[in-house]
Enzyme design. Structure first.
Site: not given
Ligand SMILES: Cc1cc2nc3c(=O)[nH]c(=O)nc-3n(C[C@H](O)[C@H](O)[C@H](O)COP(=O)(O)OP(=O)(O)OC[C@H]3O[C@@H](n4cnc5c(N)ncnc54)[C@H](O)[C@@H]3O)c2cc1C
Length: 380
Positions: A363
């Site tokens: 989230e």
């Molecule tokens: C167990 C679990 C349950 C989940 N449940 C749901 C759900 O029900 N529905 C849903 O839609 N999603 C869900 N998610 C997804 C979750 O919301 C995402 O994993 C999260 O938003 C991060 O996206 P990403 O994994 O692609 O990481 P990325 O966006 O690739 O980020 C990787 C890293 O880079 C950092 N980063 C990215 N952009 C920037 C920036 N501009 N400035 C600084 N730092 C940055 C991030 O903070 C992170 O540390 C779930 C994830 C997990 C692991």
């Protein structure tokens, strides 16, 4: 400011506490080990009215306020964060969005069973290439006249395998960017909708996280939420409330670990006295209690603003950012206070330490919360 909880709010907190201690606690270690979804427990949670707590009773909900929701989330999360994420997603991301923005037909058809806990819902925004950058939606919902043709992949979806109703965000008009995104209500069983394998996770292992695939799924036009192009705004507004849920989950994980560490520190002896009498341990407990109380205040502030009909987006981001940090740091301290016993499953705190991590990721990661907060602070 009023720090006094009402009789009703206290009764909700006590009911959630009883449920957590009596129903969730007995099997929580096994469910975590076996990655088993708490199916029966969630059914019972629904029967008690905790899956649609804030929904108007005319749609089968509990009609409770957001403060009660925070209190209940804290109690459930103290014991089982895999169960509390189901509660958070269903209440904040699915029921709230449907009640706030759905049509009367959508509410009757989808919200009523969700609020009553007969079925559970999922919120599907994230994709392999669209996490923090949620505007990069690759899932498409092409307007075919009386239906949308849905194609794409969503990943990390909580309740992915166990839900019946899915709110799916997809791009309809790429030229319009995030203004060309829609949210569609998709039912399990619609042709072309496939639930992928369950993820093998570090924490919240009892929760049901899946990849979802949509191949030429025909979603009726009447299943779109709001006006054409409202989907991204819908997702952002919904996540603002969701963050109150996850902040309270983090709070509960932290306070659950603290309570166990406090009790243990009064039982365990070293160097001729109980370890709580060693100042290093007593000071750890003081820091933990103070940080947790501050997190609780932020959660309750965000919830109070929501209950008062005021803007709570900033407050909910602050609550999530801070509470998740507290959860991560204080569960590590709880393990430390338990010494070697903290490192084994029987004493619960190692699970809490693993569960805490996700609250800094989903989230909106902590970095995303800082983006939301700083943008608000720097707005002219
Ligand atoms: C167990 C679990 C349950 C989940 N449940 C749901 C759900 O029900 N529905 C849903 O839609 N999603 C869900 N998610 C997804 C979750 O919301 C995402 O994993 C999260 O938003 C991060 O996206 P990403 O994994 O692609 O990481 P990325 O966006 O690739 O980020 C990787 C890293 O880079 C950092 N980063 C990215 N952009 C920037 C920036 N501009 N400035 C600084 N730092 C940055 C991030 O903070 C992170 O540390 C779930 C994830 C997990 C692991």
């Amino acid at each position: 400011m009023d720090f006094k909880l009402t009789e009703e709010q206290l009764a909700v907190r006590d009911a959630a506490r009883d449920f957590a201690q009596n129903v969730l606690k007995p099997g929580v270690i096994e469910r975590d080990r076996e990655q088993r979804f708490p199916k029966e427990e969630i059914k019972e949670l629904g029967e008690l009215g905790f899956l649609g707590m804030m929904v108007d009773p005319k749609y089968g909900g509990g009609g409770m306020d957001a403060v009660s929701y925070v209190l209940a989330m804290e109690e459930i999360s103290k014991v089982d964060a895999s169960a509390s994420v189901v509660m958070s997603v269903n209440n904040s991301l699915v029921c709230w969005g449907l009640e706030e923005f759905g049509t009367e037909e959508q509410k009757q058809k989808y919200l009523v069973p969700l609020a009553g806990g007969e079925v559970i819902g999922a919120f599907c925004l994230s994709e392999p290439e669209a996490g923090s950058d949620a505007t990069s939606q690759r899932t498409t919902a092409i307007d075919m006249g009386d239906y949308y043709l849905l194609n794409g992949t969503k990943n990390w979806i909580t309740n992915g395998g166990s839900a019946s109703t899915y709110l799916v965000i997809a791009q309809t008009d790429a030229d319009k960017g995030h203004r060309g995104i829609n949210c569609l209500i998709v039912e399990k069983g619609m042709e072309g909708f496939v639930v992928g394998a369950k993820e093998d996770k570090l924490g919240i292992r009892g929760s049901d996280t899946h990849t979802l695939m949509f191949q030429d799924v025909k979603v009726p036009k009447e299943n779109r939420i709001g006006e054409d192009g409202f989907g991204f705004k819908f997702a952002m507004k919904t996540l603002s409330g969701g963050r109150i849920g996850i902040a309270s989950q983090a709070l509960g994980i932290a306070s659950g670990a603290y309570e166990l560490a406090l009790a243990y520190s009064k039982e365990r002896s070293a160097f001729g006295k109980v370890i709580s009498k060693h100042q290093a341990i007593a000071f750890k407990l003081a820091d933990m209690a103070t940080e947790i109380e501050a997190a609780r205040m932020l959660c309750l502030k965000a919830a109070t603003l929501k209950d008062q009909g005021k803007d709570y987006a900033l407050a909910s981001s602050m609550a999530k950012l801070f509470s998740s940090k507290v959860a991560m740091e204080q569960t590590v301290e709880a393990v430390q206070i338990h010494g070697g016993y903290g490192f084994v499953k029987e004493y619960h705190v190692e699970r809490m330490m693993r569960d805490a991590k996700i609250t800094q990721i989903y989230e909106g990661t902590s970095e995303v919360q800082k983006m939301v907060i700083s943008r608000t602070l720097l707005k002219d």
